[in-house]
Structure formats: structure tokens, C-alpha cells
Design an enzyme around this catalytic site. Sequence first.
Site, PDB file in Angstrom:
ATOM      1  N   ASP A  58      -0.265   2.581   0.825  1.00  0.00           N
ATOM      2  CA  ASP A  58       0.290   1.514  -0.002  1.00  0.00           C
ATOM      3  C   ASP A  58      -0.814   0.532  -0.372  1.00  0.00           C
ATOM      4  O   ASP A  58      -1.546   0.055   0.498  1.00  0.00           O
ATOM      5  CB  ASP A  58       1.399   0.793   0.762  1.00  0.00           C
ATOM      6  CG  ASP A  58       2.239  -0.087  -0.157  1.00  0.00           C
ATOM      7  OD1 ASP A  58       2.318   0.220  -1.354  1.00  0.00           O
ATOM      8  OD2 ASP A  58       2.819  -1.070   0.330  1.00  0.00           O
TER       9      ASP A  58
ATOM     10  N   HIS B  69       0.970 -11.193  -7.260  1.00  0.00           N
ATOM     11  CA  HIS B  69       1.591 -11.063  -5.944  1.00  0.00           C
ATOM     12  C   HIS B  69       0.624 -11.489  -4.847  1.00  0.00           C
ATOM     13  O   HIS B  69       0.985 -12.253  -3.940  1.00  0.00           O
ATOM     14  CB  HIS B  69       2.039  -9.625  -5.707  1.00  0.00           C
ATOM     15  CG  HIS B  69       2.530  -9.371  -4.318  1.00  0.00           C
ATOM     16  ND1 HIS B  69       3.692  -9.906  -3.816  1.00  0.00           N
ATOM     17  CD2 HIS B  69       1.996  -8.627  -3.304  1.00  0.00           C
ATOM     18  CE1 HIS B  69       3.869  -9.513  -2.562  1.00  0.00           C
ATOM     19  NE2 HIS B  69       2.859  -8.742  -2.232  1.00  0.00           N
TER      20      HIS B  69
ATOM     21  N   GLU C  54       9.919  -4.907  -1.332  1.00  0.00           N
ATOM     22  CA  GLU C  54       8.766  -4.909  -2.228  1.00  0.00           C
ATOM     23  C   GLU C  54       9.027  -3.870  -3.308  1.00  0.00           C
ATOM     24  O   GLU C  54       9.136  -2.674  -3.014  1.00  0.00           O
ATOM     25  CB  GLU C  54       7.459  -4.615  -1.482  1.00  0.00           C
ATOM     26  CG  GLU C  54       7.042  -5.756  -0.573  1.00  0.00           C
ATOM     27  CD  GLU C  54       5.647  -5.627  -0.017  1.00  0.00           C
ATOM     28  OE1 GLU C  54       5.068  -6.660   0.370  1.00  0.00           O
ATOM     29  OE2 GLU C  54       5.128  -4.490   0.036  1.00  0.00           O
TER      30      GLU C  54
ATOM     31  N   GLU D 192       7.967  -1.537  -6.045  1.00  0.00           N
ATOM     32  CA  GLU D 192       6.694  -0.876  -6.301  1.00  0.00           C
ATOM     33  C   GLU D 192       6.887   0.391  -7.129  1.00  0.00           C
ATOM     34  O   GLU D 192       8.014   0.852  -7.350  1.00  0.00           O
ATOM     35  CB  GLU D 192       5.999  -0.524  -4.985  1.00  0.00           C
ATOM     36  CG  GLU D 192       5.836  -1.703  -4.035  1.00  0.00           C
ATOM     37  CD  GLU D 192       4.945  -1.381  -2.844  1.00  0.00           C
ATOM     38  OE1 GLU D 192       4.203  -0.380  -2.911  1.00  0.00           O
ATOM     39  OE2 GLU D 192       5.000  -2.130  -1.853  1.00  0.00           O
TER      40      GLU D 192
ATOM     41  N   ASP E 106       9.229  -0.824  -0.585  1.00  0.00           N
ATOM     42  CA  ASP E 106       8.522  -0.873   0.698  1.00  0.00           C
ATOM     43  C   ASP E 106       9.113  -2.028   1.512  1.00  0.00           C
ATOM     44  O   ASP E 106       8.591  -3.134   1.517  1.00  0.00           O
ATOM     45  CB  ASP E 106       7.024  -1.071   0.464  1.00  0.00           C
ATOM     46  CG  ASP E 106       6.220  -0.917   1.741  1.00  0.00           C
ATOM     47  OD1 ASP E 106       6.599  -0.092   2.579  1.00  0.00           O
ATOM     48  OD2 ASP E 106       5.213  -1.627   1.889  1.00  0.00           O
TER      49      ASP E 106
ATOM     50  N   ARG F 245       9.019  -9.717   7.247  1.00  0.00           N
ATOM     51  CA  ARG F 245       7.963 -10.698   7.060  1.00  0.00           C
ATOM     52  C   ARG F 245       7.603 -11.438   8.347  1.00  0.00           C
ATOM     53  O   ARG F 245       6.446 -11.823   8.531  1.00  0.00           O
ATOM     54  CB  ARG F 245       8.376 -11.705   5.987  1.00  0.00           C
ATOM     55  CG  ARG F 245       8.607 -11.103   4.627  1.00  0.00           C
ATOM     56  CD  ARG F 245       7.368 -10.442   4.068  1.00  0.00           C
ATOM     57  NE  ARG F 245       7.580  -9.965   2.702  1.00  0.00           N
ATOM     58  CZ  ARG F 245       6.740  -9.211   2.037  1.00  0.00           C
ATOM     59  NH1 ARG F 245       5.621  -8.806   2.612  1.00  0.00           N
ATOM     60  NH2 ARG F 245       7.000  -8.828   0.807  1.00  0.00           N
TER      61      ARG F 245
ATOM     62  N   GLN G  46       5.583  -8.996  10.360  1.00  0.00           N
ATOM     63  CA  GLN G  46       4.309  -8.826   9.649  1.00  0.00           C
ATOM     64  C   GLN G  46       3.377 -10.016   9.864  1.00  0.00           C
ATOM     65  O   GLN G  46       2.177  -9.852  10.127  1.00  0.00           O
ATOM     66  CB  GLN G  46       4.586  -8.638   8.157  1.00  0.00           C
ATOM     67  CG  GLN G  46       3.336  -8.496   7.296  1.00  0.00           C
ATOM     68  CD  GLN G  46       3.660  -8.462   5.810  1.00  0.00           C
ATOM     69  OE1 GLN G  46       4.815  -8.572   5.407  1.00  0.00           O
ATOM     70  NE2 GLN G  46       2.635  -8.306   4.992  1.00  0.00           N
TER      71      GLN G  46
ATOM     72  N   LYS H   3       6.172  -2.913   8.462  1.00  0.00           N
ATOM     73  CA  LYS H   3       6.322  -2.059   7.283  1.00  0.00           C
ATOM     74  C   LYS H   3       6.806  -0.643   7.617  1.00  0.00           C
ATOM     75  O   LYS H   3       7.427   0.011   6.781  1.00  0.00           O
ATOM     76  CB  LYS H   3       4.965  -1.927   6.577  1.00  0.00           C
ATOM     77  CG  LYS H   3       4.386  -3.224   6.058  1.00  0.00           C
ATOM     78  CD  LYS H   3       4.968  -3.566   4.718  1.00  0.00           C
ATOM     79  CE  LYS H   3       4.167  -4.670   4.051  1.00  0.00           C
ATOM     80  NZ  LYS H   3       4.650  -4.951   2.694  1.00  0.00           N
TER      81      LYS H   3
ATOM     82  N   THR I 211      10.510   3.168   4.126  1.00  0.00           N
ATOM     83  CA  THR I 211      10.085   3.007   2.739  1.00  0.00           C
ATOM     84  C   THR I 211      10.971   3.920   1.904  1.00  0.00           C
ATOM     85  O   THR I 211      11.048   5.125   2.177  1.00  0.00           O
ATOM     86  CB  THR I 211       8.610   3.406   2.546  1.00  0.00           C
ATOM     87  OG1 THR I 211       7.793   2.571   3.366  1.00  0.00           O
ATOM     88  CG2 THR I 211       8.192   3.276   1.097  1.00  0.00           C
TER      89      THR I 211
ATOM     90  N   GLU J 279       8.409 -14.144  -2.437  1.00  0.00           N
ATOM     91  CA  GLU J 279       7.967 -14.935  -3.584  1.00  0.00           C
ATOM     92  C   GLU J 279       9.146 -15.588  -4.309  1.00  0.00           C
ATOM     93  O   GLU J 279       9.060 -16.735  -4.742  1.00  0.00           O
ATOM     94  CB  GLU J 279       7.215 -14.048  -4.565  1.00  0.00           C
ATOM     95  CG  GLU J 279       5.957 -13.405  -4.021  1.00  0.00           C
ATOM     96  CD  GLU J 279       5.490 -12.282  -4.917  1.00  0.00           C
ATOM     97  OE1 GLU J 279       4.735 -12.567  -5.859  1.00  0.00           O
ATOM     98  OE2 GLU J 279       5.889 -11.120  -4.683  1.00  0.00           O
TER      99      GLU J 279
END
Length: 402
Positions: free
Chosen positions: A116, A123, A187, A189, A221, A225, A228, A241, A245, A346
Site C-alpha cells: 500500500d 492526504h 481509506e 483507494e 484499506d 487510527r 496506528q 492496518k 483490506t 480528514e
Amino acid sequence: MTWVEGAAGSPYGVHNLPYGVFRHDGREPRIGVRIGDLVLDLAGAEAAGLVLAAGALGQPTLNAFLALGRPQWTSVRQRIVELLTGPEHRSAVEPLLVPVADIELVMPFQVGDYVDFYSSEQHASNVGQIFRPGQPPLLPNWKHLPIGYHGRGGTVVVSGTPVTRPCGQRATPDGPVFGPSVRLDIEAEVGFVVGVPSALGEPVGVDDFAQYVFGVVLVNDWSARDIQAWEYQPLGPFLGKSFATSVSGWVVPLDALADAWTPAPAQDPPVLDYLRDVPHLGLDLRLTVSWNGTEVARPPFAGMYWTPAQQLAHLTVNGASVRTGDLFASGTVSGERRDQVGSFLELTWGGQEPVQLADGQSRTFLADGDTVTISATAPGPDGTTVGLGEVTGTIRPARSQP
């Protein structure tokens, strides 16, 4: 013009023809290709001698077909177009068409390795401001190479698979604690599926992207948080993570995206020679993110700083090989505006600005029972639209702690 009823004007017309693997009537998984709201059973078509692919279309995954390489991908695609447009083929092909509503999509390919990337400047800048306030949003290396991490191929799942809330360590003012993630995120993607393997020790150049990559999938993904943030320094993402996925069930071949290539953002400072792709092109893919049925963002893939060809070149420049079924993803797709971001980190600016959903509920991060759907389209030939399907997942509660 196709003879298939309802396919004319569809984002899944003969200009697209995405591949998938499906179950129908309790039978074993079979390879198919979507046309309108129907699926052409390619296993049946090959068994009937309508398509020749060395038996690869009779397999339960796309891997054998992916390994055949671009000349065979192109010839099979051309033959499928002939079958779906030539009236003389209708009587033989029509019995092999199955309604999309009657099938179950399963994982279309067996994933080898999963990498990834972190290719959106917007971002990366947003995350830098949220995680490292008061410091430069981009780290010094970011504009010199495509940053990435090696994920877990074994936890890549097909769209529709429920996602169990992960448990792990997270930081608190009183020290680390263990328990379910309380800042579960997405996420949005785009992923690229490798067809032909490369040799160990031989890098893949930016000009060779289309010889190795078969097609495109949508990727979510999922990201914890809080886990992480506690673990990622100094070695990057791990348990935050690796729990899941999700990928879309349809793999859109690169041939279907010929009209979607567009100039990528200028790169300053200039990149090193092995990353210099001429022309410097990205894909004009338009993503949509829905949270419990409420559209919350439209991330634009065309603005990604690092291109797919640069990602593959960097992935292999040290001599690392790729294998059939390998998947590499773009990283979160985010634009300049708040309604163009591809993560809830975000969208809510680190949980400080809750989002109001259409059902009246307020959210910062994902609650149990929440469903997220990411879909996308691309421009096709002659004003048509190419549909990339969707990737969806619903959060279920964490399991009992060990």
C-alpha cells in the site's frame, strides 16, 4: 453495438467488460465478465469452444488467466466483444448469460503480496497536520519517492465481507491499554492487480507498467487510527492496518481505461531517472464515498502525485519481484476540499468536527453496524462511462478479548 438487452449506454457495456468470479445456483466459483446487468459465464464459454484461453477461464480464480500476459488478455477481450456484438453468436452465447442480481461475487484472484502506497499529496499533508501539529506536513523524503508499506495479502477480502472491529494497544494519558479500536476509519483507494510475474533481481521500468498490470480494483484499506498512532513510529503501519483490506469484486482491465489516462500533477523537485515516466500520466477516476447511505465525499484520483507506473517501478527497483495476483494500492485518494477526502480522519479533522448523516446520527469514526461503500467511474470512449463497481463493508463488534 451489443445485442445484449439493456447493455447499451450502461457503464458496463462492451467498452468495459470487467472480470469477476461468481457463484450461481450452488455451483463452484466460475469466472465471468459483466455486460450490463448480466454476467457472461466464461467458464461455460471456454468449455463450449467459444473462447480460447488454454483452459484458464475454467479455473476458480483469475490467476491462471492473469499469468497468460497482455497478448492473450487482449485477444480474449476482442473475442468477447465479438461474441457480444455479432448477432450470429447470440444463440450460442445467450444461454451463458446470468443476471447480476442472481449471483454472489467472491474473491476474484488469489492475492500474493499486498503493498500500500501513500501517493496523495493532499492526504499526506492533512495527516501530517493532524498527527504532527506545528511541524512540516510532509516529511523530507515524500516528494522524492513513493512511500509505501508491505501489508498482509491474507486479509484482503472481497466487497461485502463483514469487518470485525480490531483490538489492540492504544495510548491513553495513563499509559497504554488494550481493547477494541475506538477510532476505526476507512481509506478510499485504487488497487492494481499484477498479472505477469517479474524475475527476482530485475526491476520493472515505468515504461513496462502495462505489460505487468492486468487491471484495477477499488480498495478500502480499513484503518484503526488509535492503534496506528501508537505503533507506527518508527516502523510504520502494522496491526492498525492488517486486520482487513476490502477490494471490489470486479476487476476492470486496463484496456477498458484507455480513455481515462490524463496528465498527472507536475513533480517538483524532479524525480530520479528510474521514476521519470514520459508521458507523466495518471487516471481520471472519480470516487464516491457513502457512509450509511449518505454521500460524504468525492475523492478525485486524477490528482494523485505519484502515478501507478512510478509505484510499480519503485516497488521493484531494489530487485524485489512481483507475482501473479500481487496487489498494490494507491494509498488514500484525497483532493483539496474537505468534501474530496478519502478518510474520515480528514473528513472530521481528527474527530474534532463530526459529520451529520442523513438519518440524523452524528459520526466521527465508525460505529458498529455502520456500512461504507466506495464506488467509482471513469471516462470511456465516445462519451461513455466506465463503471468500476463498488467495495462495501459493514462493521461488526469486536470479538471477546484474549
